[in-house]
Design an enzyme around this catalytic site. Structure first.
Site, PDB file in Angstrom:
ATOM      1  N   LYS A 283      40.713  99.229  46.418  1.00  0.00           N
ATOM      2  CA  LYS A 283      39.710  98.173  46.478  1.00  0.00           C
ATOM      3  C   LYS A 283      39.456  97.662  45.062  1.00  0.00           C
ATOM      4  O   LYS A 283      39.341  98.455  44.134  1.00  0.00           O
ATOM      5  CB  LYS A 283      38.415  98.765  47.069  1.00  0.00           C
ATOM      6  CG  LYS A 283      37.564  97.789  47.795  1.00  0.00           C
ATOM      7  CD  LYS A 283      36.606  98.537  48.699  1.00  0.00           C
ATOM      8  CE  LYS A 283      35.753  97.573  49.464  1.00  0.00           C
ATOM      9  NZ  LYS A 283      35.083  98.208  50.598  1.00  0.00           N
ATOM     10  N   GLU A 367      27.306 102.538  64.843  1.00  0.00           N
ATOM     11  CA  GLU A 367      25.893 102.353  65.183  1.00  0.00           C
ATOM     12  C   GLU A 367      25.548 103.020  66.507  1.00  0.00           C
ATOM     13  O   GLU A 367      24.447 103.558  66.679  1.00  0.00           O
ATOM     14  CB  GLU A 367      25.559 100.855  65.249  1.00  0.00           C
ATOM     15  CG  GLU A 367      25.525 100.152  63.890  1.00  0.00           C
ATOM     16  CD  GLU A 367      26.906  99.766  63.358  1.00  0.00           C
ATOM     17  OE1 GLU A 367      27.912  99.977  64.072  1.00  0.00           O
ATOM     18  OE2 GLU A 367      26.982  99.261  62.219  1.00  0.00           O
ATOM     19  N   ARG A 395      24.975  96.337  68.524  1.00  0.00           N
ATOM     20  CA  ARG A 395      26.008  97.267  68.952  1.00  0.00           C
ATOM     21  C   ARG A 395      25.438  98.441  69.746  1.00  0.00           C
ATOM     22  O   ARG A 395      26.090  99.008  70.595  1.00  0.00           O
ATOM     23  CB  ARG A 395      26.693  97.864  67.709  1.00  0.00           C
ATOM     24  CG  ARG A 395      27.801  97.059  67.149  1.00  0.00           C
ATOM     25  CD  ARG A 395      28.983  97.152  68.078  1.00  0.00           C
ATOM     26  NE  ARG A 395      29.968  96.141  67.770  1.00  0.00           N
ATOM     27  CZ  ARG A 395      30.941  96.280  66.892  1.00  0.00           C
ATOM     28  NH1 ARG A 395      31.069  97.405  66.240  1.00  0.00           N
ATOM     29  NH2 ARG A 395      31.789  95.315  66.693  1.00  0.00           N
TER      30      ARG A 395
HETATM   31  C1  LIG Z   1      29.401  96.877  63.293  1.00  0.00           C
HETATM   32  C2  LIG Z   1      29.337  96.711  61.811  1.00  0.00           C
HETATM   33  N1  LIG Z   1      28.598  97.560  61.067  1.00  0.00           N
HETATM   34  C3  LIG Z   1      28.533  97.400  59.723  1.00  0.00           C
HETATM   35  C4  LIG Z   1      29.213  96.403  59.099  1.00  0.00           C
HETATM   36  C5  LIG Z   1      29.069  96.185  57.602  1.00  0.00           C
HETATM   37  N2  LIG Z   1      30.327  96.329  56.896  1.00  0.00           N
HETATM   38  C6  LIG Z   1      31.038  95.269  56.488  1.00  0.00           C
HETATM   39  S1  LIG Z   1      32.437  95.676  55.726  1.00  0.00           S
HETATM   40  C7  LIG Z   1      32.106  97.329  55.860  1.00  0.00           C
HETATM   41  C8  LIG Z   1      33.052  98.335  55.289  1.00  0.00           C
HETATM   42  C9  LIG Z   1      34.418  98.078  55.793  1.00  0.00           C
HETATM   43  O1  LIG Z   1      35.303  99.028  55.276  1.00  0.00           O
HETATM   44  P1  LIG Z   1      36.846  98.868  55.588  1.00  0.00           P
HETATM   45  O2  LIG Z   1      37.051  98.513  57.010  1.00  0.00           O
HETATM   46  O3  LIG Z   1      37.527 100.073  55.091  1.00  0.00           O
HETATM   47  O4  LIG Z   1      37.264  97.596  54.761  1.00  0.00           O
HETATM   48  P2  LIG Z   1      37.340  97.438  53.161  1.00  0.00           P
HETATM   49  O5  LIG Z   1      36.124  96.644  52.788  1.00  0.00           O
HETATM   50  O6  LIG Z   1      37.343  98.792  52.547  1.00  0.00           O
HETATM   51  O7  LIG Z   1      38.580  96.685  52.918  1.00  0.00           O
HETATM   52  C10 LIG Z   1      30.909  97.523  56.536  1.00  0.00           C
HETATM   53  C11 LIG Z   1      30.295  98.824  56.822  1.00  0.00           C
HETATM   54  C12 LIG Z   1      29.974  95.546  59.922  1.00  0.00           C
HETATM   55  N3  LIG Z   1      30.652  94.516  59.404  1.00  0.00           N
HETATM   56  N4  LIG Z   1      30.023  95.728  61.251  1.00  0.00           N
END
Ligand SMILES: Cc1ncc(C[n+]2csc(CCOP(=O)(O)OP(=O)(O)O)c2C)c(N)n1
Length: 634
Positions: A283, A367, A395
């Protein structure tokens, strides 16, 4: 904009480029990402990590004929750039400009725009099945992060994809080890084991050495290779995870090695059934300030200084007040535990975690599990505080209803980013919570108007041991404290002036707006009472009585108009035989396009000026009506 970048208007323009040109293009893309996000803020870290991976996908597959689905969608900037939208980055996330997520309205290359995590595999499963049934020879590629893989839906999808043997579906797992903070859980541990397994490195070395020493390709060479492959497979056993499900697995691949990625994707494409390509990425890759940013590697920074990586200073927001108060609450109440769904810093639980690590749980992007696990913690004798963004509570609706409320569990949900949030677009507005929660028997919902009330209501919430409680507050900084001039039942009276013409029932962040409205009305000789129910569910009987005494009731909330606080208040008044005319102000039940919060509030009429204007018209009509009645009686 870099010169190569300006020559890319669709993915096929990538095909004729040399390796060197592709490297230059990658650098130009990173430059655009950094300079844009420094100005507008945005999802910089995730996008810096998928530059090569996205280029490889668009070189191997043929979008939009082949479909590319990004899970969550926050990492689709590079995809936007490669599909002819680089010039639009000037207006990223601004009204009328590019959305921060894929957007069907923007491009035929975009499909999924919901931004709620862990859905891509299900979409892709369906799309791939549809093409098979329609007899269309098209591939579907789903890009999913290790964070999004912690969501239950992703596993429900994998379970189905594993038996859809002829789905032309390629799942790219973008494994950077992080959600915001490092991804938590058994899956994350398994992926890490795989990534860091020294045996894997040793075996790779061994393979290379043996193969180099084998002259010609005879049975011996084949055996050696085969043995190595078995060895490799054993070494990779931790992710037998995927293979045990019956899914083909390619990897792990260095996701920043574009050529290696292309090779793996080509192999996966040829296979003809569902395949997982496991890409290891970093990242923030390529921008030091992001790579070294400890909290979240610039997952989603505010505007920042490119040289220093320092984000522009901002004042304390609601989240900061919550973060501090949770630490105090934790000291006083040893039974209070905290749950976050992969958003420790964004919801402000990091301070609680630092103080009480054993009482803090990051459940991943889960969630649903978080809510029911909280019910379990309550059954076990603790009082959980589950902190979520309001939109993500959607959710866990069934879990709140059946697992928490039906079981009379004392669980407190704290909903940050409620109401209009703005620049993240339709899916991020917290405009549903106060509607869906209205139908939950026994649940109590508080909407603090300022930081002092947030602490007060949180205290009251954690006292409730036999029902779910909710405390919801918006994005951004809280207003100056709005003091009460009186009390009516459990509600605070914020203004009382002149005759009992208008009763304004203001919810949460709309209280300070309502006080402003009251000033405007008083200036015009209209009598006003402003009341803050504090607890908006259940409806306070004192508010019903106040409504009976006034000539017009106006409710103001930053929630959808349908089924929210105003709608329920109206219904309650109706049940009580109160016939005072009623005007409901709230968010129109639409998917609101992205723009700054204040721009949207203006657009939908949730400003002091617009509300005051409406009230003047309404009260004039009501007063006229009453006068006619009086005349008739005379
Ligand atoms: C249902 C839900 N809960 C929380 C989020 C907030 N959120 C956005 S991106 C993220 C982390 C995503 O991590 P990853 O899938 O590994 O992608 P990266 O950003 O590391 O590329 C979170 C928790 C969301 N988008 N959807």
């Amino acid at each position: 904009m870099g010169s190569l970048l300006s020559s890319i208007s669709e993915p096929r323009d990538l095909r004729g480029l040399s390796d060197e040109q592709l490297d230059t293009l990658a650098a130009e893309i990173r430059d655009l990402l950094v300079t844009t996000c420094a100005r507008t803020g945005g999802h910089l870290g995730p996008n810096l990590g998928v530059v090569e991976l996205t280029m490889a996908i668009h070189r191997v597959f043929d979008s939009p004929r082949d479909r590319v689905v990004f899970d969550t969608g926050h990492q689709a900037y590079v995809h936007k750039i490669l599909t002819g939208r680089a010039a639009g980055f000037d207006g990223l996330r601004a009204e009328g400009g590019l959305s921060g997520y894929p957007s069907q309205a923007e491009s035929v290359h975009d499909i999924v725009e919901n931004s709620h995590a862990s859905t891509a595999l299900s979409y892709a499963d369906g799309i791939a099945k549809a093409y098979r049934i329609r007899g269309e020879d098209r591939h579907t590629v789903a890009v999913i992060g290790d964070g999004a893989l912690t969501g239950g839906m992703a596993w429900e999808a994998l379970n189905n994809i594993a038996i859809a043997k002829d789905s032309r579906l390629v799942i790219v797992v973008n494994d950077n080890g992080r959600s915001y903070t490092p991804t938590i859980g058994g899956l994350a541990t398994a992926l890490t084991t795989l990534r860091t397994n020294p045996r894997y490195e040793q075996i790779l070395d061994l393979v290379k050495k043996r193969l180099n020493s084998v002259k010609g390709v005879g049975p011996a060479a084949y055996d050696a290779l085969h043995a190595m492959k078995r060895g490799l497979k054993d070494a990779l056993a931790p992710q037998g995870l995927f293979e045990d499900l019956g899914l083909k697995y390619v990897g792990p691949i260095d996701g920043h090695d574009r050529a290696a990625m292309e090779q793996a994707l080509t192999q996966a494409k040829r296979f003809g059934g569902p395949v997982i390509v496991h890409a290891i990425t970093r990242k923030g890759f390529g921008y030091d300030a992001a790579e070294q940013h400890e909290a979240d590697q610039f997952h989603s920074p505010q505007p920042f200084d490119i040289e220093t990586g320092e984000e522009k200073a901002r004042g304390a927001i609601w989240t900061d007040h919550f973060a501090d108060y949770m630490v105090e609450l934790g000291a006083r109440r040893r039974d209070v535990v905290a749950i976050t769904a992969a958003m420790m810093h964004p919801v402000g639980l990091h301070k609680f975690e630092a103080a009480y690590p054993d009482r803090t749980f990051d459940v991943g992007i889960a969630e649903q599990h978080g809510a029911t696990s909280a019910a379990g913690l309550a059954i076990g004798g603790l009082h959980p505080v589950v902190a979520l963004y309001a939109t993500f509570l959607n959710r866990a609706f069934d879990q709140v209803l059946m697992d928490v409320a039906l079981h009379r569990c004392g669980v407190t949900f704290v909903l940050d980013r409620s109401g209009v949030t703005g620049d993240d677009g339709a899916s991020h507005n917290g405009m549903w919570d106060m509607s869906i929660l209205q139908v939950v028997p026994g649940l109590r919902l508080a909407a603090p108007r300022d930081a002092t009330r947030m602490r007060e209501l949180l205290d009251e919430a954690v006292e409730v041991a036999d029902a779910p409680t909710v405390v919801r507050f918006p994005k951004g900084p809280p207003p100056e404290d709005v003091s009460a001039v009186g009390r009516a039942g459990g509600a605070d009276v914020l203004a009382r002036s002149g005759a009992k013409d208008v009763l304004i029932v203001a919810v949460g962040s709309m209280c300070s707006v309502a006080v402003d409205v009251a000033d405007r009305l008083v200036a015009q000789g209209i009598g006003v009472t402003v009341v803050d129910p504090r607890w908006v569910k259940p409806v306070d009987p004192a508010i019903v009585e106040l409504a009976r005494e006034h000539r017009l009731v106006v409710s103001v909330e930053d929630n959808g108009r349908v089924g929210g606080c105003g709608a329920v208040l109206l219904q309650t008044l109706n049940d009580a035989g109160v016939t005072t005319p009623f005007r409901l102000h709230g968010i129109p039940q639409e998917f609101l396009g992205h723009a700054k919060r204040n721009v949207i509030l203006e657009r939908i009429g949730l400003t002091p000026q617009a509300i005051a204007l409406g009230i003047v018209e309404d009260i004039t009509a009501v007063a006229g009506h009453v006068l006619v009645d009086v005349d008739r009686q005379a």
